[in-house]
Design a protein around this motif. Structure first.
Motif, PDB file in Angstrom:
ATOM      1  N   LYS A 143     -13.980  11.989  -8.520  1.00  0.00           N
ATOM      2  CA  LYS A 143     -15.312  12.245  -8.865  1.00  0.00           C
ATOM      3  C   LYS A 143     -15.937  10.756  -9.654  1.00  0.00           C
ATOM      4  CE  LYS A 143     -15.608  17.190 -10.005  1.00  0.00           C
ATOM      5  NZ  LYS A 143     -14.412  17.617  -9.444  1.00  0.00           N
ATOM      6  N   THR A 157     -13.196  21.761  -2.983  1.00  0.00           N
ATOM      7  CA  THR A 157     -13.607  23.029  -3.613  1.00  0.00           C
ATOM      8  C   THR A 157     -14.860  23.209  -4.159  1.00  0.00           C
ATOM      9  OG1 THR A 157     -11.959  22.263  -5.588  1.00  0.00           O
ATOM     10  CG2 THR A 157     -10.909  23.398  -3.629  1.00  0.00           C
ATOM     11  N   ASP A 158     -15.596  21.807  -4.372  1.00  0.00           N
ATOM     12  CA  ASP A 158     -16.980  22.119  -5.479  1.00  0.00           C
ATOM     13  C   ASP A 158     -18.035  21.989  -4.162  1.00  0.00           C
ATOM     14  OD1 ASP A 158     -15.380  22.182  -7.356  1.00  0.00           O
ATOM     15  OD2 ASP A 158     -15.425  20.188  -7.856  1.00  0.00           O
ATOM     16  N   TRP A 212     -21.151  18.765 -10.282  1.00  0.00           N
ATOM     17  CA  TRP A 212     -20.273  19.448  -9.338  1.00  0.00           C
ATOM     18  C   TRP A 212     -20.125  20.830  -9.717  1.00  0.00           C
ATOM     19  CZ3 TRP A 212     -17.463  16.396  -5.905  1.00  0.00           C
ATOM     20  CH2 TRP A 212     -17.792  14.835  -5.998  1.00  0.00           C
ATOM     21  N   VAL A 213     -19.934  21.708  -8.811  1.00  0.00           N
ATOM     22  CA  VAL A 213     -19.916  23.187  -9.101  1.00  0.00           C
ATOM     23  C   VAL A 213     -18.784  23.798  -8.338  1.00  0.00           C
ATOM     24  CG1 VAL A 213     -21.252  25.557  -8.862  1.00  0.00           C
ATOM     25  CG2 VAL A 213     -22.493  23.351  -9.566  1.00  0.00           C
ATOM     26  N   ASP A 214     -18.106  24.493  -8.832  1.00  0.00           N
ATOM     27  CA  ASP A 214     -16.846  25.256  -8.296  1.00  0.00           C
ATOM     28  C   ASP A 214     -17.398  26.137  -7.119  1.00  0.00           C
ATOM     29  OD1 ASP A 214     -13.560  26.120  -8.700  1.00  0.00           O
ATOM     30  OD2 ASP A 214     -14.962  27.768  -7.723  1.00  0.00           O
ATOM     31  N   SER A 215     -17.119  26.043  -5.839  1.00  0.00           N
ATOM     32  CA  SER A 215     -17.672  26.683  -4.991  1.00  0.00           C
ATOM     33  C   SER A 215     -17.545  28.455  -5.085  1.00  0.00           C
ATOM     34  CB  SER A 215     -17.239  26.410  -3.281  1.00  0.00           C
ATOM     35  OG  SER A 215     -15.897  26.464  -3.180  1.00  0.00           O
ATOM     36  N   THR A 222     -14.430  12.599  -3.870  1.00  0.00           N
ATOM     37  CA  THR A 222     -14.250  13.797  -4.344  1.00  0.00           C
ATOM     38  C   THR A 222     -13.167  14.153  -5.137  1.00  0.00           C
ATOM     39  OG1 THR A 222     -15.377  14.515  -2.183  1.00  0.00           O
ATOM     40  CG2 THR A 222     -14.245  16.073  -3.320  1.00  0.00           C
ATOM     41  N   GLU A 255     -20.078  25.125 -13.482  1.00  0.00           N
ATOM     42  CA  GLU A 255     -19.942  23.302 -13.525  1.00  0.00           C
ATOM     43  C   GLU A 255     -18.543  23.080 -13.689  1.00  0.00           C
ATOM     44  OE1 GLU A 255     -22.972  21.443 -15.778  1.00  0.00           O
ATOM     45  OE2 GLU A 255     -21.674  19.855 -15.900  1.00  0.00           O
ATOM     46  N   THR A 256     -18.193  22.009 -12.681  1.00  0.00           N
ATOM     47  CA  THR A 256     -16.757  21.401 -12.988  1.00  0.00           C
ATOM     48  C   THR A 256     -16.746  19.972 -13.314  1.00  0.00           C
ATOM     49  OG1 THR A 256     -16.925  20.947 -10.577  1.00  0.00           O
ATOM     50  CG2 THR A 256     -15.829  22.955 -11.287  1.00  0.00           C
TER      51      THR A 256
END
Lengths: 378, 378
Positions: B311, B247-248, B261-264, B308, B269-270
């Protein structure tokens, strides 16, 4: 001598006859047991392959090089065809009654899902020799490939989903119970992560997160038709029509004149769109901005196009009687339609909705472009 | 006579020489101005195309049939090559200094982004005749294609993004101001919806939702390096390395030893993952389950693989000096690496991490498989 001269001249010219395969495709001609070889760029048929047996409800998958197709016939036939030479390379009768198949992510294994006998059989993609037989004691449906030489499928009678890992010497099976009564079809998302089974014996669908170590069944859309009179189901919707449109999946509702929108992360319903008839395929354009819907009899002469953002019908037209299948060109600029009872394949621009071409085909049904070779779960 | 006989015999045998194009690719040999033609199934080079000029930082796109490639050279050369005949079909010097290009969703238009002079030029994909010249008064970067014969690109000097609609007689331009100082690269997501520009002159990135009627700039990761000493930037990360992983999105951080990591959906930022060096490419395997990262000098002999879900780095190895680029086979089972200073291309299984093959190449850099023909924004 003169003939030999021309033969030699032709031979020297042979390289210009070279045929790339990236924009080709096959269209199932169900009545005649043949496949039409088509060229997307020419918007035309360029050949025909015959002798495929019973092709009602046939589907097919492609080799990674986009040269060979493996055709799964309803009669249990597994046929390997060469789209460059337009010939049948090999054909085996692998079961009495089969219902679709898949090809492994490395292109080495072809799996077929069977009704009679139940179970899954796995074949060497090169030779079509059987390399694994996985009896299930049940009609087997919803067979898809996921990464790592794995296949996933469901058992109609047992309400289970199995994951078969074919990466080693013998298949390793993971059984998941409690999927629900009578799964009749299933799909996997393009990333190979979410497997969703439609149920004939329950008023919901069931999802699995295949990235979990032990995937657990999760109900989706519980009671989505509760309290409403079901219409007679003329044709069960095809779940392979599910697709990601923006942030949602789009689902043809069973026995209703609507499509359902489901959030792709939470799997919660996010909306419904009323449609012209009972949807059969609700297919997202590859970019997800539009969803094209065809319908069951007696409304199967019509197509509706839904905008993903507004969830509203933005276009409707009537290509002709018996619109059975749709396939988008890989980047979504055009869509091809099989109009069975007109004996035509029609090509439309998805931006202008203009008809760009049409050509003859014998009772065309499924359209399969070679770009499917590069996708998971198709 | 005997020669003619053999020529004729060869001619009759011509069909078996047929070459499908679905599993081919091109590898840029920057030092020698050549392209290596490779076969994914053979895991080998099968030919070479020479005479391409300056191929440092070269990139290329494919025709829809996966037969022709359009190569964008740093020297302003636009070269059309035929991978079946392994020849240069046409070559034009279209500018003094160019930086990438794109092909329209219908395969009819090839656009090139230029530094000298700034702007974008659009060419007929068949003939390479110029059909549109779009001066911008600025170095132009981050050129991508989106559905509907449209191209999107950004202006280094003006901090703007332009959308050029080439579907009509003359280009229709939509200008979006306020993107931020000095966009140096950009990408579009695979669905053609989200355009993200990296900024040289600001401590954030800027996103556009191209499905909006009037897309408005939205900052991402504001101040992501604030309060930390920046490392010297040996190589600006390539944004085309961004990819959806679960999802990122995954982003190589500029001047830091980490990926972000960035939430799409929310673009928040996640998470961050510490890495071996300064990442150059952070590329998601096509199913999104793994992210493969290579690094800037002096750590460019190493690859790390990140899971993923957790992470966390799950695998690290050292293919050799100068790992410049990675390309996954379309369904992600294998990954190919260019190891420039070893003069090798190496092929790995992404499930077992086993090396499957290696072969020689002249200073290999970018690897481009033909499946890119079927994707938006590549």
């Amino acid at each position: 001598m003169k003939q030999l001269f021309w033969a030699a001249a032709l031979c020297l010219a042979a390289p210009v006859l070279a045929q790339p395969t990236g924009d080709l495709g096959l269209i199932v001609e169900r009545a005649s047991g043949s496949l039409l070889v088509v060229d997307q760029s020419e918007r035309a048929a360029i050949g025909r392959i015959e002798g495929l047996g019973d092709l009602s409800h046939a589907s097919l998958v492609y080799s990674p090089d986009e040269r060979f197709a493996y055709v799964f016939g309803r009669d249990g036939g597994l046929t390997k065809v060469d789209i460059l030479e337009r010939s049948v390379v090999n054909r085996v009768m692998q079961a009495g009654n089969s219902i679709g198949g898949a090809i492994s992510d490395d292109g080495r294994l072809v799996a077929v899902s069977n009704y009679e006998p139940g179970g899954v059989r796995v074949f060497d993609a090169e030779t079509l020799e059987m390399v694994a037989d996985i009896p299930t004691g049940s009609k087997t449906i919803g067979l898809v490939d996921i990464p790592g030489s794995k296949f996933v499928f469901s058992l109609w009678d047992a309400g289970e989903t199995w994951i078969a890992d074919l990466s080693g010497e013998s298949p390793q099976i993971t059984r998941i119970e409690g999927m629900g009564a009578n799964p009749y079809d299933a799909l996997v998302t393009g990333d190979g992560r979410t497997y969703i089974a439609g149920l004939f014996g329950a008023d919901h669908l069931t999802a699995l997160d295949l990235w979990q170590d032990q995937p657990t069944p999760q109900p989706i859309l519980p009671g989505y038709a509760a309290g409403r009179e079901g219409l007679p189901v003329y044709k069960m919707p095809h779940l392979e029509g599910w697709a990601l449109a923006g942030t949602d999946f789009v689902l043809p509702a069973v026995g209703q004149h609507e499509v359902l929108w489901v959030d792709s992360r939470t799997l919660e319903e996010t909306g419904r769109t009323a449609t012209h008839g009972q949807p059969v395929f609700a297919m997202a354009r590859p970019d997800g901005r539009q969803v094209w819907v065809n319908f069951a009899h007696p409304d199967n002469d019509t197509i509706q196009v839904i905008d993903t953002v507004s969830k509203e019908v933005i276009h409707q037209f009537t290509p002709g009687p018996g619109v059975l299948h749709m396939e988008f060109t890989p980047r979504g600029r055009e869509v091809w339609l099989s109009v069975r009872d007109s004996g035509k394949v029609m090509v439309y621009d998805t931006q202008s909705f203009e008809k760009l071409a049409e050509f003859d085909a014998e009772s065309p049904s499924g359209i399969f472009f070679t770009a499917r070779a590069h996708k998971t779960g198709l």
